[in-house]
Design an enzyme around this catalytic site. Sequence first.
Site, PDB file in Angstrom:
ATOM      1  N   ASN A 111       0.225  17.875   8.152  1.00 35.61           N
ATOM      2  CA  ASN A 111       1.575  17.141   8.985  1.00 35.61           C
ATOM      3  C   ASN A 111       3.190  17.854   7.428  1.00 35.61           C
ATOM      4  O   ASN A 111       3.914  18.090   8.077  1.00 35.61           O
ATOM      5  CB  ASN A 111       2.094  15.656   8.341  1.00 35.61           C
TER       6      ASN A 111
ATOM      7  N   LYS B 174       7.237  27.728  13.431  1.00 36.61           N
ATOM      8  CA  LYS B 174       6.147  26.403  14.313  1.00 36.61           C
ATOM      9  C   LYS B 174       5.333  26.719  15.941  1.00 36.61           C
ATOM     10  O   LYS B 174       5.341  26.523  16.213  1.00 36.61           O
ATOM     11  CB  LYS B 174       7.644  25.433  14.345  1.00 36.61           C
TER      12      LYS B 174
ATOM     13  N   ARG C 175       5.881  10.640   1.733  1.00 39.21           N
ATOM     14  CA  ARG C 175       6.795  10.265   2.529  1.00 39.21           C
ATOM     15  C   ARG C 175       6.841  10.596   3.952  1.00 39.21           C
ATOM     16  O   ARG C 175       6.043  11.025   4.142  1.00 39.21           O
ATOM     17  CB  ARG C 175       7.652  10.705   1.101  1.00 39.21           C
TER      18      ARG C 175
ATOM     19  N   VAL D  23       0.356  22.519  -0.412  1.00 37.52           N
ATOM     20  CA  VAL D  23      -0.325  23.616   0.805  1.00 37.52           C
ATOM     21  C   VAL D  23       0.299  25.132   0.905  1.00 37.52           C
ATOM     22  O   VAL D  23      -0.254  25.906   1.452  1.00 37.52           O
ATOM     23  CB  VAL D  23       0.212  22.726   2.365  1.00 37.52           C
TER      24      VAL D  23
ATOM     25  N   GLY E  67       0.943  15.904   2.876  1.00 36.92           N
ATOM     26  CA  GLY E  67       2.419  14.954   2.759  1.00 36.92           C
ATOM     27  C   GLY E  67       1.793  13.640   3.691  1.00 36.92           C
ATOM     28  O   GLY E  67       3.455  13.524   4.495  1.00 36.92           O
TER      29      GLY E  67
ATOM     30  N   TYR F  96      12.100  28.579  10.370  1.00 32.57           N
ATOM     31  CA  TYR F  96      11.723  27.571  10.617  1.00 32.57           C
ATOM     32  C   TYR F  96      10.645  27.359  11.996  1.00 32.57           C
ATOM     33  O   TYR F  96       9.958  27.325  12.038  1.00 32.57           O
ATOM     34  CB  TYR F  96      12.240  26.127  10.271  1.00 32.57           C
TER      35      TYR F  96
ATOM     36  N   ALA G 166      10.491  29.959  14.169  1.00 29.53           N
ATOM     37  CA  ALA G 166       9.478  30.680  13.825  1.00 29.53           C
ATOM     38  C   ALA G 166       7.632  30.293  13.595  1.00 29.53           C
ATOM     39  O   ALA G 166       7.194  30.465  14.412  1.00 29.53           O
ATOM     40  CB  ALA G 166      10.342  32.235  13.920  1.00 29.53           C
TER      41      ALA G 166
ATOM     42  N   ILE H 227      15.093  13.612  13.471  1.00 32.27           N
ATOM     43  CA  ILE H 227      13.537  12.170  13.757  1.00 32.27           C
ATOM     44  C   ILE H 227      15.013  11.435  11.611  1.00 32.27           C
ATOM     45  O   ILE H 227      15.234  12.360  11.501  1.00 32.27           O
ATOM     46  CB  ILE H 227      12.752  12.118  12.895  1.00 32.27           C
TER      47      ILE H 227
END
Length: 252
Positions: free
Chosen positions: A94, A161, A13, A62, A10, A157, A159, A190
């Site tokens: 990433n 990670k 960008r 991915v 990734g 999301y 979970a 971010i």
Amino acid sequence: MTRKIALITGASRGLGKNTAQHLAARGIDVIGTYHSKADQAQALAEQLQQAGGRAAMLQLDVADSSSFAGFAARLSETLEQHFGRRQFDYLVNNAGIGLNVPFSETSEAQFDQLLNIQLKGPFFLTQQMLPLLADGGRIVNISTGLTRFALPGYAAYAAMKGAMEVLTRYQAKELGARGIRVNILAPGAIETDFGGGVVRDNAQVNDFIAGNTALGRVGLPDDIGAAVALLLEQGNGWITGQRLEVSGGMFL
């Protein structure tokens, strides 16, 4: 001295691109992957090359683990033809997507998409990369501050990670015999286009996060790219199996 090579998924960008720029500034060559933004990926490669480094970009989905063997073959060819190497040194997992949907409304399709991209993808891609990753190399996985604090809409999301954080410890344990260090970096909020750019573009969201962060602002891509580079520096070779949150002290 042989230049180190980093593979960043990734990289066209956002945080992947910023990480590539930080590593290149430290004399590390870059192989990046992109899903569909070939023009952006090529522009980044040219930028890194103009700055004196070497760079190549390869297409990779991915979410499609059946494509990983073919990707490994293309990566091997790229390493030999463009870098004169048979292995690379650093892997940064990433690539990812964001999803903000309440737990009660999350569909199986959304869950499966996150599973394939955020967990199954890095699990089996890293497995496929092991013969090409040099002994003494390093792996940096990417998590999120949302595994420590909870905000509505990120159950699926976070979970995925959280599972990556557990996986990181197992990878560190099992790959330690080869001298491979594995750590996971957990960004706070971010300012990027991630998740539709809500943190960057929604002033109310931005102010809320800044007001709940010890350093008084929302994170910037440079905060994360620099932190990934820090984990890959040779002086940090005694760090493995760790979760490093880079959030400016969000929700302390």
